[in-house]
Design a protein around this motif. Structure first.
Motif, short mmCIF file in Angstrom:
data_model
loop_
_atom_site.label_atom_id
_atom_site.label_comp_id
_atom_site.label_asym_id
_atom_site.label_seq_id
_atom_site.Cartn_x
_atom_site.Cartn_y
_atom_site.Cartn_z
N LYS A 5 -9.48 138.21 -18.80
CA LYS A 5 -11.08 138.09 -17.93
C LYS A 5 -12.48 139.04 -18.91
CE LYS A 5 -9.31 134.80 -15.34
NZ LYS A 5 -9.44 133.72 -15.37
N VAL A 6 -13.04 139.82 -19.35
CA VAL A 6 -13.68 140.71 -19.67
C VAL A 6 -13.29 140.78 -21.10
CG1 VAL A 6 -14.86 142.37 -19.54
CG2 VAL A 6 -13.35 141.72 -17.71
N ALA A 7 -14.60 140.76 -21.62
CA ALA A 7 -14.84 140.63 -22.75
C ALA A 7 -16.76 140.89 -23.22
CB ALA A 7 -14.45 139.84 -23.97
N TRP A 8 -16.79 141.38 -24.14
CA TRP A 8 -18.20 141.66 -25.05
C TRP A 8 -18.12 141.79 -26.46
CZ3 TRP A 8 -22.03 144.70 -22.02
CH2 TRP A 8 -21.28 145.37 -20.97
N VAL A 9 -19.68 141.69 -26.50
CA VAL A 9 -19.40 140.34 -27.81
C VAL A 9 -21.04 141.04 -28.30
CG1 VAL A 9 -20.78 138.98 -27.69
CG2 VAL A 9 -20.15 139.18 -30.04
N SER A 10 -21.51 142.04 -29.50
CA SER A 10 -22.55 141.92 -29.78
C SER A 10 -23.03 141.86 -31.02
CB SER A 10 -22.83 144.13 -29.80
OG SER A 10 -21.72 144.35 -31.21
N GLY A 11 -24.59 141.75 -31.58
CA GLY A 11 -25.22 141.07 -32.15
C GLY A 11 -26.49 141.85 -33.13
N SER A 12 -26.84 140.90 -33.74
CA SER A 12 -28.48 141.42 -34.50
C SER A 12 -29.03 141.26 -33.49
CB SER A 12 -28.58 140.54 -35.50
OG SER A 12 -28.92 139.03 -35.02
N ASP A 38 -29.21 146.23 -35.48
CA ASP A 38 -28.05 145.71 -35.79
C ASP A 38 -26.91 145.93 -35.34
OD1 ASP A 38 -26.95 143.56 -36.93
OD2 ASP A 38 -27.38 143.93 -38.71
N PHE A 39 -26.40 145.41 -34.01
CA PHE A 39 -24.92 146.06 -33.31
C PHE A 39 -23.95 145.35 -33.90
CE2 PHE A 39 -28.48 146.66 -29.42
CZ PHE A 39 -28.28 148.20 -29.99
N ARG A 40 -23.61 146.17 -34.61
CA ARG A 40 -22.14 145.85 -35.62
C ARG A 40 -20.65 146.22 -35.28
NH1 ARG A 40 -22.60 144.51 -40.66
NH2 ARG A 40 -25.49 143.89 -41.24
N ASP A 41 -20.87 146.77 -33.65
CA ASP A 41 -19.29 147.36 -33.83
C ASP A 41 -19.57 147.72 -32.24
OD1 ASP A 41 -16.97 147.57 -32.93
OD2 ASP A 41 -16.64 149.67 -34.29
N ILE A 42 -19.24 147.12 -31.37
CA ILE A 42 -18.61 147.26 -29.74
C ILE A 42 -17.50 147.86 -29.88
CG2 ILE A 42 -18.89 144.76 -28.92
CD1 ILE A 42 -20.33 145.43 -26.62
N MET A 53 -22.50 150.19 -31.21
CA MET A 53 -22.59 150.86 -32.16
C MET A 53 -23.79 150.18 -33.20
SD MET A 53 -20.50 152.12 -35.72
CE MET A 53 -21.41 150.14 -35.93
N SER A 54 -24.82 150.42 -34.20
CA SER A 54 -25.86 149.94 -35.07
C SER A 54 -25.85 150.31 -36.37
CB SER A 54 -27.54 150.16 -34.26
OG SER A 54 -28.23 151.54 -35.38
N SER A 55 -25.72 149.77 -37.03
CA SER A 55 -26.45 149.97 -38.63
C SER A 55 -27.21 149.67 -39.25
CB SER A 55 -24.89 148.07 -39.51
OG SER A 55 -23.44 148.82 -39.37
N ASP A 85 -20.30 151.95 -40.23
CA ASP A 85 -19.32 150.96 -40.47
C ASP A 85 -18.88 150.04 -39.32
OD1 ASP A 85 -20.98 150.57 -43.37
OD2 ASP A 85 -20.04 152.57 -43.13
N GLY A 86 -18.35 151.56 -38.85
CA GLY A 86 -17.61 150.92 -37.39
C GLY A 86 -16.84 152.70 -36.52
N LEU A 87 -16.83 151.94 -35.33
CA LEU A 87 -16.22 152.87 -34.30
C LEU A 87 -15.00 152.62 -34.03
CD1 LEU A 87 -17.53 153.14 -30.77
CD2 LEU A 87 -19.09 152.16 -32.28
N ALA A 88 -13.95 153.68 -33.64
CA ALA A 88 -12.71 153.22 -32.89
C ALA A 88 -12.34 154.68 -32.51
CB ALA A 88 -11.44 152.91 -33.62
N PHE A 89 -11.82 153.89 -30.86
CA PHE A 89 -10.66 155.65 -29.78
C PHE A 89 -9.64 155.73 -30.26
CE2 PHE A 89 -15.63 154.64 -28.48
CZ PHE A 89 -15.79 155.65 -28.12
N TYR A 90 -9.05 156.76 -29.80
CA TYR A 90 -7.43 156.69 -29.23
C TYR A 90 -7.54 155.97 -28.33
CZ TYR A 90 -8.17 159.09 -34.31
OH TYR A 90 -8.26 159.79 -35.33
N ASP A 91 -8.68 156.93 -27.23
CA ASP A 91 -8.33 156.99 -26.25
C ASP A 91 -9.68 156.34 -25.12
OD1 ASP A 91 -8.62 159.52 -24.98
OD2 ASP A 91 -6.57 160.05 -26.21
N LYS A 92 -9.55 157.15 -24.19
CA LYS A 92 -11.01 156.57 -23.46
C LYS A 92 -11.57 157.66 -23.41
CE LYS A 92 -13.06 154.66 -18.46
NZ LYS A 92 -12.62 154.43 -17.91
N MET A 93 -11.46 158.38 -23.95
CA MET A 93 -12.27 159.69 -24.12
C MET A 93 -12.25 160.08 -25.38
SD MET A 93 -13.25 160.38 -21.19
CE MET A 93 -13.85 162.37 -21.41
#
Length: 300
Positions: A5-12, A38-42, A53-55, A85-93
């Motif tokens: 159900k839940v999705a997010w999107v980011s952009g310019s 310019d939000f290139r990652d969410i 995150m902005s680039s 360039d990007g972000l990623a999470f191992y877990d929520k914290m």
């Protein structure tokens, strides 16, 4: 994508959107005070909690805990040498954000409090001359699994996979993807079904099919036994995601392609221009997003 159900999107231009009905409808907003970002990652954890995150300049990371009604500034750097360039999470914290090299090392930011604060680490991977990373889809930074490796794909003078071990060291592996120019390299990686699949190419010549995709037997990155795809995608691809079984979906400005055999062979499924594709973390829903606010649902 959080679930079915839940999705997010980011952009310019500071735009962010949320869907709570599986991508059927979206609530858009332009984040106040960041109309030029310019939000290139969410990364999202629920319908309430997300991090963007902005680039470009300034480099910023923002977080919401109320579904986008308000955003907290968690990181800002106005120095023009900082390009995330990007972000990623191992877990929520625990998460990381990577940026283009500064003084011969890729920028590495880390958070241990769910994105509230970010610390610049000195242990970023070494960069070769004219090597950089791409913020085309937000998937050049990837967590192989929660307990072990983080992976960064690079391009420019060389196309490499940089993987972080449990000890915190970074090991480089050269990939057989397009390289040798600023617009060439590896753009995205995904694992599943016992395979690791990587895509990229040349974004300035997106119809060129030379060295667009390769695959790795296994999901734990420990060596360099990459193999070029036998049948390439139909041009430059900025993102790949795992679907099910041996099925992977990739997309880019040249169109979307699907592989049913773990990345060995690809066939085009759509000619529309998209930048990113992703399957929900919990469920089978697959969405694509592209320029001009284009969003699509993928079905096998």
């Amino acid at each position: 994508m959080v679930d079915e159900k839940v999705a997010w999107v980011s952009g310019s231009k500071g735009h962010v959107a949320l869907s709570t009905n599986g991508g059927q409808t979206w609530t858009w907003q332009q984040v106040k005070g960041f109309e030029q970002s310019d939000f290139r990652d969410i990364e999202a954890f629920s319908a309430k909690e997300a991090i963007i995150m902005s680039s470009g300049t300034p480099a910023v990371i923002l977080k919401t805990t109320d579904g986008g009604l308000s955003w907290q500034l968690c990181y800002r750097e106005d120095d023009k040498t900082y390009f995330l360039d990007g972000l990623a999470f191992y877990d929520k914290m625990h998460g990381i954000s990577m940026g283009d090299p500064i003084n011969g090392k890729f920028l590495l930011l880390e958070t241990k409090d769910g994105g509230k604060t970010w610390t610049e680490e000195s242990a970023g991977p070494d960069a070769l001359k004219n090597e950089a990373a791409f913020a085309a889809s937000g998937t050049s930074v990837y967590i192989v699994n929660k307990k072990a490796n983080a992976v960064v794909l690079t391009g420019g003078s060389v196309s490499r996979l940089l993987y972080r071990t449990k000890a915190g060291t970074w090991n480089p592996v050269t990939m057989p993807l397009a390289q040798g120019q600023a617009s060439k390299g590896g753009f995205s990686v995904a694992t599943g079904g016992g395979q690791t699949v990587l895509v990229g190419g040349n974004y300035s010549n997106d119809k060129n099919r030379d060295s667009i995709a390769c695959y790795y037997n296994g999901e734990q990155i420990t060596g360099s036994n990459f193999h070029l795809a036998a049948t390439m995608p139909n041009g430059y691809q900025s993102c790949v995601t795992y679907i099910e079984g041996k099925v992977f979906l990739s997309t880019g400005t040249s169109g979307s392609n699907v592989s049913y055999d773990g990345g060995l062979n690809w066939k085009p499924v759509d000619a529309g221009s998209y930048n990113v594709c992703q399957r929900s973390k919990k469920g089978k829903l697959v969405l694509l997003a592209g320029d001009k606010g284009r969003i699509a649902i993928f079905k096998l």
